[in-house]
Design a protein around this motif. Sequence first.
Motif, PDB file in Angstrom:
ATOM      1  N   GLU A   1       0.897  -1.280   0.149  1.00 39.52           N
ATOM      2  CA  GLU A   1       0.040   0.069   0.094  1.00 39.52           C
ATOM      3  C   GLU A   1       0.846   1.354  -0.064  1.00 39.52           C
ATOM      4  O   GLU A   1       0.637   2.175  -0.743  1.00 39.52           O
TER       5      GLU A   1
ATOM      6  N   HIS B   1      -4.458   3.569   3.550  1.00 38.64           N
ATOM      7  CA  HIS B   1      -4.725   1.929   3.479  1.00 38.64           C
ATOM      8  C   HIS B   1      -3.676   1.287   4.467  1.00 38.64           C
ATOM      9  O   HIS B   1      -3.878   0.197   5.029  1.00 38.64           O
TER      10      HIS B   1
ATOM     11  N   GLN C   1     -11.567  -2.281  -3.521  1.00 36.17           N
ATOM     12  CA  GLN C   1     -10.938  -2.419  -4.654  1.00 36.17           C
ATOM     13  C   GLN C   1     -11.987  -2.596  -5.893  1.00 36.17           C
ATOM     14  O   GLN C   1     -11.571  -2.173  -6.942  1.00 36.17           O
TER      15      GLN C   1
ATOM     16  N   GLU D   1      -3.915   5.749  -0.457  1.00 32.86           N
ATOM     17  CA  GLU D   1      -2.986   4.698  -0.333  1.00 32.86           C
ATOM     18  C   GLU D   1      -2.385   4.365   0.944  1.00 32.86           C
ATOM     19  O   GLU D   1      -1.991   3.366   1.490  1.00 32.86           O
TER      20      GLU D   1
HETATM   21 MG    MG Z   1      -4.961   0.631  -1.685  1.00 32.43          MG
END
Ligand code: MG
Length: 170
Positions: A17, A53, A127, A50
Motif C-alpha cells: 500500500e 490503506h 478494490q 493508499e
Molecule cells: Mg490501496
Amino acid sequence: MLDKKVVELLNQQVNKEFYSAYLYLDFSNYYYDKELNGFGNWYKIQAQEERDHAMLFMQYLQNNGERATLEAIEKPGVELSDNQAVLEAGLNHERYVTSLIHAIYEAAYAVKDFRTMQFLDWFVKEQGEEENNADSLVKKYELYGNDPRSLYMLDNEMAARVYTAPSLVL
Ligand code: MG
C-alpha cells in the motif's frame, strides 16, 4: 492469535500500500509536469488514500498483538511514457492490488480466520471501487483526451477531487 501466514501477508500488504502511494505520487508528479494539474491533484489524493490503506493494515496488526515490520519501499516501477499509458498502468496496478487482497482473504479463509475476513471485506469492496474509478479514467481519456478543449475540461473535473478519510475505522 493470528495465523503466521496471514500475518506475513498482512505485513506485506502494508508495504504494497505504501508502494501504491509512492507509485501514484510518481503519476501525480508526471501530470503536474505536463501542466495537467487536475490529473496531478487526482493522483496526489489517490496517494493519500493508499497511505491510509497502509496505516489501516498496520493498525489491524497492532490491534491483534502483532508488530508490523517496515521494509524498504520499492522505487516506482512504471515507465510513464504518455498521458494515457499512465492511466492504463493505474488500472493494471489496481487489478494487481485486488489479487493481493484476495490472496490474503484466501489465506484467512483457509484457517477460518473470520476476524481477518471481516476486516478485509472493506478492502474487497474498496478494490471494486478503485478498479471502477481507474477504468473510468482510461475510458474518459480515450473519449476526450485527444481534443484539447475536452481535455481541459476533464482536467478541471479531476481538479475538483478532494481528500476524504477512509470510512473504515479500526
Ligand atoms: Mg490501496
